[in-house]
Design an enzyme around this catalytic site. Structure first.
Site, PDB file in Angstrom:
ATOM      1  N   THR A  53       0.860  -1.184   0.000  1.00  0.00           N
ATOM      2  CA  THR A  53       0.000   0.000   0.000  1.00  0.00           C
ATOM      3  C   THR A  53       0.897   1.235   0.000  1.00  0.00           C
ATOM      4  O   THR A  53       2.074   1.153   0.347  1.00  0.00           O
ATOM      5  CB  THR A  53      -0.884   0.024   1.266  1.00  0.00           C
ATOM      6  OG1 THR A  53      -0.014   0.091   2.411  1.00  0.00           O
ATOM      7  CG2 THR A  53      -1.749  -1.217   1.377  1.00  0.00           C
TER       8      THR A  53
ATOM      9  N   GLU B 159      -5.405  -3.801  -1.775  1.00  0.00           N
ATOM     10  CA  GLU B 159      -5.919  -4.984  -1.075  1.00  0.00           C
ATOM     11  C   GLU B 159      -6.914  -5.780  -1.917  1.00  0.00           C
ATOM     12  O   GLU B 159      -7.352  -6.855  -1.524  1.00  0.00           O
ATOM     13  CB  GLU B 159      -6.598  -4.559   0.236  1.00  0.00           C
ATOM     14  CG  GLU B 159      -5.647  -4.066   1.302  1.00  0.00           C
ATOM     15  CD  GLU B 159      -5.360  -2.563   1.259  1.00  0.00           C
ATOM     16  OE1 GLU B 159      -4.864  -2.025   2.257  1.00  0.00           O
ATOM     17  OE2 GLU B 159      -5.636  -1.920   0.208  1.00  0.00           O
TER      18      GLU B 159
ATOM     19  N   LYS C 130     -16.896  16.593   9.273  1.00  0.00           N
ATOM     20  CA  LYS C 130     -18.064  16.473  10.146  1.00  0.00           C
ATOM     21  C   LYS C 130     -18.390  17.854  10.707  1.00  0.00           C
ATOM     22  O   LYS C 130     -17.712  18.351  11.594  1.00  0.00           O
ATOM     23  CB  LYS C 130     -17.792  15.470  11.258  1.00  0.00           C
ATOM     24  CG  LYS C 130     -17.512  14.064  10.741  1.00  0.00           C
ATOM     25  CD  LYS C 130     -17.291  13.061  11.862  1.00  0.00           C
ATOM     26  CE  LYS C 130     -16.984  11.678  11.316  1.00  0.00           C
ATOM     27  NZ  LYS C 130     -15.616  11.525  10.811  1.00  0.00           N
TER      28      LYS C 130
ATOM     29  N   TRP D 260     -22.324  15.232   7.826  1.00  0.00           N
ATOM     30  CA  TRP D 260     -21.142  14.962   7.010  1.00  0.00           C
ATOM     31  C   TRP D 260     -21.167  15.774   5.727  1.00  0.00           C
ATOM     32  O   TRP D 260     -22.195  15.897   5.069  1.00  0.00           O
ATOM     33  CB  TRP D 260     -21.064  13.474   6.659  1.00  0.00           C
ATOM     34  CG  TRP D 260     -20.669  12.601   7.809  1.00  0.00           C
ATOM     35  CD1 TRP D 260     -20.609  12.955   9.126  1.00  0.00           C
ATOM     36  CD2 TRP D 260     -20.308  11.225   7.751  1.00  0.00           C
ATOM     37  NE1 TRP D 260     -20.216  11.892   9.891  1.00  0.00           N
ATOM     38  CE2 TRP D 260     -20.029  10.801   9.066  1.00  0.00           C
ATOM     39  CE3 TRP D 260     -20.179  10.296   6.729  1.00  0.00           C
ATOM     40  CZ2 TRP D 260     -19.633   9.502   9.385  1.00  0.00           C
ATOM     41  CZ3 TRP D 260     -19.792   9.000   7.034  1.00  0.00           C
ATOM     42  CH2 TRP D 260     -19.515   8.607   8.359  1.00  0.00           C
TER      43      TRP D 260
END
Length: 541
Positions: A187, A331, A438, A443
Site C-alpha cells: 500500500t 488490497e 463532520k 457529514w
C-alpha cells in the site's frame, strides 16, 4: 455424499497467460519506450521466450520457489518479462514504487526480504542510496544491455541482457498449486508503514478474467492498449495480465508520461484504450487543448486512483473518449467496480448519463460489497444513505503479508472509504473515512466540493480539507492551485458554489497555493495539507 464433477483439474497459473498469448497471438506486438530513449518492438512469442530465459537465469542465481524478487522499474518489455519469468517459475514478483521516499523503499525491500532487485537505469541513484540499507539483497540487476551499463557504480551490478543471453530458453513452465504466492504489492503507506498484499496465482488469473469483461475494462484482441498507470502501482491495475489474456497489442510508455509524449504514442501506435489516474489525464488534456489536437483512435479510458472530476469526464467526451470510472485498492488486486451504463440508460439525456458516469460504478463479478453504519448495521441501497464500504471476494485480501492479525470484520474487508449505493447498485465514494468533514454532526463530502471547484476555468487542482471551528467542530477549507496565468479571487470562487451544493456545504474560506502535494501514486496528499493548515484560522471562527 456430494457427486464430484469429472473435468480436468488444471491449476490457474500466471504462466498460462503468456503461454496462451505466445501460442495464439504470437505475432501481436508489444511496443515499449525504453529508458535508452528509443522505441523497442517485439511480439508475445518473443516475450514468452525471454520470460523463460529469465526464469532460467534467476534459478542460476539461486532464486527458489517462494523467494521474493524486487523491481524498481517503469512500464516496459523487460519489466513484463519479470512479471512472467519470476511468478511463472514459482518465485514472487515484488514491484516496489520508486516514487516513495528512499527510507520507505529500503523498508519495503527489507520487509519483503527481496533476494534480488531489478531496476531501470533511471533509478541507479536511488539504488546507490538504498543498497547499504538493504543487507539482505544478494544482487542488484540493471535492466539494460552491456553497452548501457555505467562505467562505475557505487554498488556491484549485474546486467539484465547478460543474464538473458547466458540461457537457451529450453525451460518448461512448472506446474504447482494455484494458491501459491505470485506477486507482492505494498500500500502507499498514507498512515504508518506500507503494508504488503500477497496475491496468489489463482487470485491473479481470476482478477484478469473478470477485469477483461465487456462491462469491466472491456479488453479485446481488437484493442491497442496503453497502461499509463505504472506497473509498480498495483500491477498496473492487472493490465499486464488481462491484455495478453485477450491478445491485444500492448504499448508500454516507459518514463515519459507528460502530455506530449503520451499523445505522440497514442497517435503513432493507434492506441484505442488506456488507464491512469486523473493527474495524468490533466496533463494530456492540457496538451491536446493548448495545441488544438484531436485523437484519431483513442476512444475510452479507465480512470481510477481517485475520482475523475466531472469537468474532466466532459472534456474527454468532447474529444470522443468514453471515461470508465473504476474503483479498487491494493488490497483488492485492485479492481472492485467499473462504471458502464446499463442498456436503459442509453435513452437518458446526456446530463443524467453523466451523473451516473461520475459514480464509481457496479461491482464486477467476483466482488461483493455493502455499506454499514458505525455499529456495523447494513444500510439501504437508496443512493442517499452513506456508510463505511466493506468488500469481499476471491481477489480481496485476507491477511497483510507477515501480519497475523486479520483486518476482516465478519468476513468482510473494511475499505476505509465512505460511500452510497443506489438502487441499481452503482456505488459512489463520498470520501475516505479520514477525509470526511463532520460539521455540526452532519457529514460534508470533500470530493463533491473538489469536483465543483475543479470545474472553474481558473482552477488547475483543488483539495478540500477540514479546519477546526469552535461552533461546528469542523468546516471545509478549499485549497486551490490556479492554472498558469489564470486569476480568480476567494469571493469569486465561493460565489461559484452557489446553487451547486447545499448552502452549508460551501467552504468557509479559500487558500491559494503554488503546489498541491501528491502521493507516490498521484493522489492528493491531504495528510500533508492538513498538517500544513493545522493552525489555520477560518474567518468565521
Amino acid at each position: 455424499m456430494a457427486l464430484m464433477g469429472q473435468m480436468m483439474s488444471e491449476p490457474l497459473l500466471i504462466s498460462s497467460i503468456i503461454k496462451h498469448a505466445a501460442r495464439h497471438y504470437g505475432g501481436t506486438e508489444i511496443v515499449s519506450r525504453r529508458t535508452e530513449g528509443d522505441l523497442h518492438r517485439y511480439t508475445y512469442r518473443d516475450c514468452e521466450l525471454r520470460s523463460r530465459k529469465l526464469a532460467q537465469a534467476i534459478a542460476a542465481l539461486g532464486v527458489q520457489s517462494g523467494d521474493r524478487v524486487g523491481t524498481l522499474a517503469w512500464n516496459g518489455y523487460r519489466h513484463l518479462e519479470i512479471y512472467y519469468g519470476v511468478s511463472g517459475s514459482g518465485a514472487v514478483c515484488h514491484t516496489v514504487n520508486p516514487r516513495l521516499f528512499p527510507e520507505q523503499v529500503a523498508y519495503i525491500i527489507n520487509h519483503a526480504e527481496d533476494q534480488y532487485v531489478f531496476f531501470d537505469a533511471t533509478f541507479l541513484p536511488l539504488v546507490e542510496g538504498v543498497a547499504a540499507h538493504c543487507p539482505g539483497v544478494k544482487g542488484w540487476v540493471m535492466m539494460s544491455d552491456r553497452s548501457h551499463m555505467p562505467a562505475q557504480a557505487k554498488v556491484p551490478l549485474l546486467c539484465y541482457e547478460d543474464l538473458i543471453d547466458a540461457q537457451d530458453g529450453n525451460y518448461t513452465w512448472p506446474q504447482f498449486d494455484e494458491n501459491t504466492a505470485s506477486s507482492l504489492c505494498y500500500t502507499s503507506g498514507t498512515t504508518g508503514n506500507p503494508k504488503g498484499a500477497l496475491y496468489s496465482h489463482r487470485s491473479t488469473v481470476l482478477h484478469s478474467y473478470a477485469s477483461a469483461l465487456p462491462d469491466a475494462l472491456g479488453c479485446s484482441a481488437r484493442d491497442v492498449i496503453l497502461p499509463v498507470v505504472p506497473m509498480f502501482h498495483v500491477n498496473a491495475w492487472g493490465l499486464p495480465y488481462s491484455v495478453p489474456l485477450v491478445g491485444a497489442k500492448l504499448v508500454l510508455p516507459g518514463a515519459k508520461l507528460d502530455g506530449a509524449s503520451v499523445y505522440e504514442l497514442f497517435e503513432k501506435e493507434k492506441v484505442t484504450f488506456s488507464a491512469g489516474v486523473p493527474t495524468v489525464w490533466l496533463g494530456l488534456l492540457q496538451h491536446v487543448q493548448a495545441n488544438n489536437l484531436k485523437f484519431s483512435t483513442f476512444n475510452r479510458t479507465v480512470i481510477g486512483g481517485s475520482a475523475a472530476p466531472p469537468a474532466m469526464i466532459r472534456a474527454l467526451k468532447a474529444l470522443g473518449v468514453e471515461t470508465i470510472h473504476a474503483w479498487g485498492m491494493t488490497e483488492m488486486s485492485p479492481l472492485g467496480t467499473s462504471c458502464r451504463l446499463l442498456a436503459r440508460h442509453e435513452e437518458l439525456p446526456e446530463a443524467e448519463q453523466q451523473k451516473i458516469q461520475e459514480k464509481q460504478g457496479r461491482v464486477i463479478y467476483g466482488v461483493d460489497m455493502k455499506i454499514v453504519d458505525g455499529d456495523g448495521n447494513e444500510l439501504p441501497w437508496d443512493g442517499k444513505a452513506f456508510g463505511d464500504l466493506h468488500v469481499r471476494g476471491p481477489w480481496v485480501i485476507e491477511h497483510y503479508y507477515r501480519n497475523d492479525a486479520s483486518p476482516l470484520v465478519d468476513g468482510w474487508f473494511p475499505t476505509g472509504d465512505v460511500a452510497t449505493i443506489d438502487p441499481d447498485g452503482y456505488m459512489q465514494i463520498t470520501d475516505r473515512s479520514k477525509d470526511v468533514i463532520k460539521s455540526g454532526g452532519e457529514w460534508i463530502s470533500s470530493i463533491d466540493i473538489e469536483n465543483v471547484a475543479a470545474a472553474h476555468p481558473a482552477v488547475h487542482m483543488a483539495a478540500c480539507i477540514s479546519c477546526y471551528h469552535p461552533k461546528w467542530d469542523e468546516r471545509p477549507l478549499l485549497v486551490v492551485m490556479k492554472k498558469p496565468g489564470a486569476e480568480v479571487t476567494r469571493e469569486e470562487l465561493l460565489k461559484y458554489f452557489e446553487g451547486k451544493v447545499a448552502k452549508w456545504w460551501i467552504p468557509d474560506d479559500v487558500a491559494f497555493v503554488t503546489e498541491i502535494p501528491l502521493t507516490a501514486t498521484g493522489k492528493m496528499q491531504k495528510l500533508k495539507l492538513r498538517e500544513q493548515f493545522k493552525d489555520y484560522r477560518l474567518p468565521a471562527a
